[in-house]
Design a protein around this motif. Sequence first.
Motif, short mmCIF file in Angstrom:
data_model
loop_
_atom_site.label_atom_id
_atom_site.label_comp_id
_atom_site.label_asym_id
_atom_site.label_seq_id
_atom_site.Cartn_x
_atom_site.Cartn_y
_atom_site.Cartn_z
N PRO A 22 -2.62 -12.53 9.46
CA PRO A 22 -1.42 -11.79 9.07
C PRO A 22 -1.68 -10.29 8.92
O PRO A 22 -2.71 -9.87 8.39
CB PRO A 22 -1.04 -12.40 7.71
N LEU A 152 6.65 -9.92 9.17
CA LEU A 152 6.80 -11.20 8.49
C LEU A 152 7.94 -12.01 9.09
O LEU A 152 7.83 -13.23 9.24
CB LEU A 152 7.04 -10.98 6.99
N GLN A 153 9.00 -11.33 9.48
CA GLN A 153 10.15 -12.01 10.09
C GLN A 153 9.72 -12.79 11.33
O GLN A 153 10.14 -13.94 11.55
CB GLN A 153 11.22 -10.99 10.45
N VAL A 155 6.76 -14.07 12.06
CA VAL A 155 5.96 -15.25 11.75
C VAL A 155 6.79 -16.31 11.04
O VAL A 155 6.57 -17.51 11.22
CB VAL A 155 4.73 -14.87 10.89
N LEU A 156 7.77 -15.89 10.25
CA LEU A 156 8.66 -16.85 9.60
C LEU A 156 9.36 -17.73 10.62
O LEU A 156 9.59 -18.92 10.40
CB LEU A 156 9.70 -16.12 8.75
N VAL A 159 6.37 -20.33 12.07
CA VAL A 159 5.72 -21.37 11.27
C VAL A 159 6.55 -22.65 11.19
O VAL A 159 6.02 -23.72 10.86
CB VAL A 159 5.39 -20.88 9.84
N TYR A 315 14.72 -19.66 4.84
CA TYR A 315 14.30 -18.47 4.08
C TYR A 315 15.47 -17.52 3.92
O TYR A 315 16.44 -17.56 4.68
CB TYR A 315 13.12 -17.76 4.77
N ILE A 325 11.44 -18.52 0.26
CA ILE A 325 11.18 -19.49 1.32
C ILE A 325 11.24 -20.89 0.72
O ILE A 325 10.63 -21.16 -0.32
CB ILE A 325 9.78 -19.26 1.92
N ILE A 339 1.67 -20.37 3.57
CA ILE A 339 1.61 -18.99 3.07
C ILE A 339 0.50 -18.21 3.76
O ILE A 339 0.68 -17.04 4.10
CB ILE A 339 1.43 -18.98 1.54
N GLU A 341 -0.58 -18.33 6.72
CA GLU A 341 -0.19 -17.91 8.06
C GLU A 341 0.81 -16.76 8.03
O GLU A 341 0.96 -16.03 9.00
CB GLU A 341 0.41 -19.09 8.84
N LEU A 342 1.50 -16.62 6.89
CA LEU A 342 2.56 -15.63 6.79
C LEU A 342 2.08 -14.26 6.35
O LEU A 342 2.44 -13.24 6.95
CB LEU A 342 3.64 -16.12 5.79
N VAL A 343 1.31 -14.23 5.27
CA VAL A 343 0.95 -12.94 4.67
C VAL A 343 -0.49 -12.96 4.14
O VAL A 343 -1.04 -14.02 3.83
CB VAL A 343 1.89 -12.59 3.49
#
Length: 347
Positions: A22, A152-153, A155-156, A159, A315, A325, A339, A341-343
């Motif tokens: 991330p 982040l958008q 990857v959201l 996932v 989300y 989320i 989480i 994988e996201l940030v």
Amino acid sequence: MSEVNEEKKVYSLDFNYLYGKPVCQARFKQHCEDFVVEEKLGFELTGEGEHVCLWIKKIGENTDYLARQLAKFAGIMAKNVSYAGLKDRQAETYQWFSLYIPGKVTPDFSQFEAEGVTILKVIRHNKKLRTGCLEGNYFNITLREVSDKPALQLVLDKVQQGVPNYFGNQRFGYNGHNVNAAVQLFNGRRVKDRFKRGMYLSAARSYLFNRVISERIKDNLESTAMLGDCVQFVANRSFFPLPDLSTQTLQRLTDREVCLTAPLWGKGELTSTDQAQQYELACLQEFADLQQGLAKEGLKQERRPLLLIPDAFSYKWLDDETVSIAFYLPSGCYATSIIRELVEINV
């Protein structure tokens, strides 16, 4: 007698990311309300029996400590209080506890007092709630001070298709301490505490599992079947090796009727065969001590899905730096797998 001072190996916990490391940072669990967990048992309580079940909301409280407090209030031994799953202390959780109170009047739990604890429901049941008996958990997680909303958008949106089904790094201890402790156990160190012994065995087994997943991601094989790959029925968790890679077989993977798995090590032969078995053995060849130790301890060869696909994923951006989320995971799966994988977490 003093213990032999053995040289300790550093077990790398730098497992590969499916969507790349991330680039976005955020704060996680700034408040207990930022991590909300609600259990789903998956069955109805009977309303009668020797066990009193409590549906409890707790904020900032340790599960095991609360169980002891409930035992004290009810006037029973602590061993007669159980729960379906341990929950984070730094969280707002909704979970079931069961108290073995046969042939007695149900205590008036409205008089029970503990900071951050609310008893929402009291119902009797004919069986003890054992660890792991729940079907899964609903999560609602708030990430704050998000450094890069567009990143982040992206990857959201990814996932939802799945993340590595890793065991969380907290299972392994700092620098893999718990895995080292397992090696010492295999080498003859006595560990009388059953909880610690189980924790060390679980750490060693989980580490081998994570390593196989990490290697498959590195080789772009996280969603690509090999001949002999052991797949699991999504509906009932039974598993079998793929006898071929026909179009029909691969379609079952695409349709999520079955899913790829990685080994939970134990005694006996791997349940994968052919190319997949050789691949898994190659991934773990430097960890022969862990494999032999787990087999000697009598653990069975089992499997676990390679990817974790969250259900009911959604989300909502509360502002440009805060996102909420929500998702559901089966029992035994970790919200931290999503989480990570996201940030990158700021503490």
